[in-house]
Design an enzyme around this catalytic site. Sequence first.
Site, PDB file in Angstrom:
ATOM      1  N   GLU A  62     140.612 114.999 -12.514  1.00  8.10           N
ATOM      2  CA  GLU A  62     140.800 114.462 -11.171  1.00  8.10           C
ATOM      3  C   GLU A  62     140.935 112.943 -11.112  1.00  8.10           C
ATOM      4  OE1 GLU A  62     141.257 115.990  -8.350  1.00  8.10           O
ATOM      5  OE2 GLU A  62     140.921 118.065  -8.973  1.00  8.10           O
ATOM      6  N   SER A  83     132.675 173.127  11.870  1.00  9.15           N
ATOM      7  CA  SER A  83     131.583 173.991  11.398  1.00  9.15           C
ATOM      8  C   SER A  83     130.505 173.236  10.628  1.00  9.15           C
ATOM      9  CB  SER A  83     132.156 175.113  10.535  1.00  9.15           C
ATOM     10  OG  SER A  83     132.983 175.964  11.310  1.00  9.15           O
TER      11      SER A  83
END
Length: 578
Positions: free
Chosen positions: A83, A347
């Site tokens: 950087e 069911s």
Amino acid sequence: MLRLFRLLVLLVVWGGLALGLALIFFTWDLPRPEAALVATRRPSVTLEAADGRLLATSGDLYGERVRLADLPAYVPGALMAVEDRRFRSHFGLDPIGLARAAVTNWRAGRVVQGGSTLTQQLAKNLFLTPERNMRRKVQEALLALWLESRFTKDQLLEIYLNRVYLGAGAYGVDAAARLYFGVPARRVTLWQAAILAGLPKAPSRYNPRAAPDAAIRRGTDVLEAMAAAGLITEGRARQEAEKMTLPPRPSGDAGWFADWVQDDLAESFPGSGDLELRTTLDLKLQAVVEKRLDALLSGPGAAAHASQGAVLVLQASDGAVRAMVGGRDYRQSPFNRATTARRQPGSAFKPFVWLTALEQGLSPASTVSDLPLNLGGWSPGNGRWRARGELSLEDALAHSINTAAVRVLLAAGGAKPVAAVAERLGVHGRFSNDASLALGTAEVTLLDLVTGYAAFANGGLRVTPYGIARAEGSGRVLAVPLTAPQRVISAGHAGEMRRMLNAVVERGTGHAAAVRGQRIGGKTGTTQDFRDAWFVGIAGRWVIGVWLGNDNASPMDEVQGGGLPAKLFKDIVEEMSG
């Protein structure tokens, strides 16, 4: 000469005035640096799976504050190499770096390189908005100069390393190291430091959890930059690049579970502090369920026009949710079909009718007619079932005979007592107040249905589903609001229900769910026009619920609960047991 002097004075006065106006323009809304240095953030929530592995995070995650002296030298070294190599020598702005970036960008015809220093990045991250214009760049430069005058280079590095955003809600290298690698920042390896140093450029794009391949490529670039800066040899850079492996991502679609456990956090843990929550989720089991459901929906499900599904695995003894899949793909649809969607269970609701009858004095051996029935013009059908006349309640449930179910409901006192029994076991739904309730015309969630079956599996105790097993906040253990199991049916009735549910799998509609060497119980459910297909089964200490269907309630191609859902249940149980 006098005229020239006056001209110079005027230029100085007007130039000073213009400079003053420019400074006012650039600084009138400049934030107070001292106040902005105080961290402000959203409280974080960290979710862990049952084994402690990271599951999800939200809010702003901060780790421990690190001192530069406590970190391996390659942590700040990697950051400066990629950087800002002249960080130690410039005054906050780097004219050489700016000139180099300008030439590179001019040659490329577009912006391919920036000239911002670490101090400028720190100024932008601490004080300014992401807005990009000339005014903001000037403010960034002014604040960088202020930072350089206020702090030493080591202090600036410490502030940066503790405050920089590194993706996934993590601020600072310690939080990111714990999030991505499971270690504090002081224990990261060289290749891990390289990956962390590569994140500030694009935290989302290089996020190791979301984009591991991109993170590794970026980390390799950082190692090459370190070698170019003389911090490591080229051979060491290659060796470290070869070591780069990222842990597997947490279960891909556990987002439904994460959303569910966070729904009531404000009520369960009032306050605004950070939370670390150990959940009940079994990542191995979750992965099995996700894989099996996806395979079914991609293959036989697609052929039968079943586009969605949901699966829930509950620990019957106490209600711990061990796996939850609320649909086919969380990223495409975070709607939770396991906890939120209300559908008719068909069911699969009948066991609550049978339990009500047992409590009214009937037994599994009691007989009921399966002959045609007419109630005010309504005649439930039995599909392909050929009437026998009289059969036991156990056989009637095993074969899911509709006319028998209606007669059992009437013998048990009607719809209201059945709805009350279902509610007592934890099934909260919209219950019809007529005999059609026997056929599952209520509207329930998969979670509630599975919860109701837990009482059949654990000897008669109602459980409250939960997903948080342990909580910590502000460094102390917090009380987790859990509801203890409560007896809601007798152990005898629970045992009778369990035996009848076993019969459903052994010789009835659920035979496709049978697993060799295990005693499996469960119940199938299919709604009108095959819009919903269910199987809720009991395997050992687990209750596993499966639903298949379509979000728009369109019919499937004859998908019944005893077909694909029962087979999916079997596949899951077999892989869990393998």
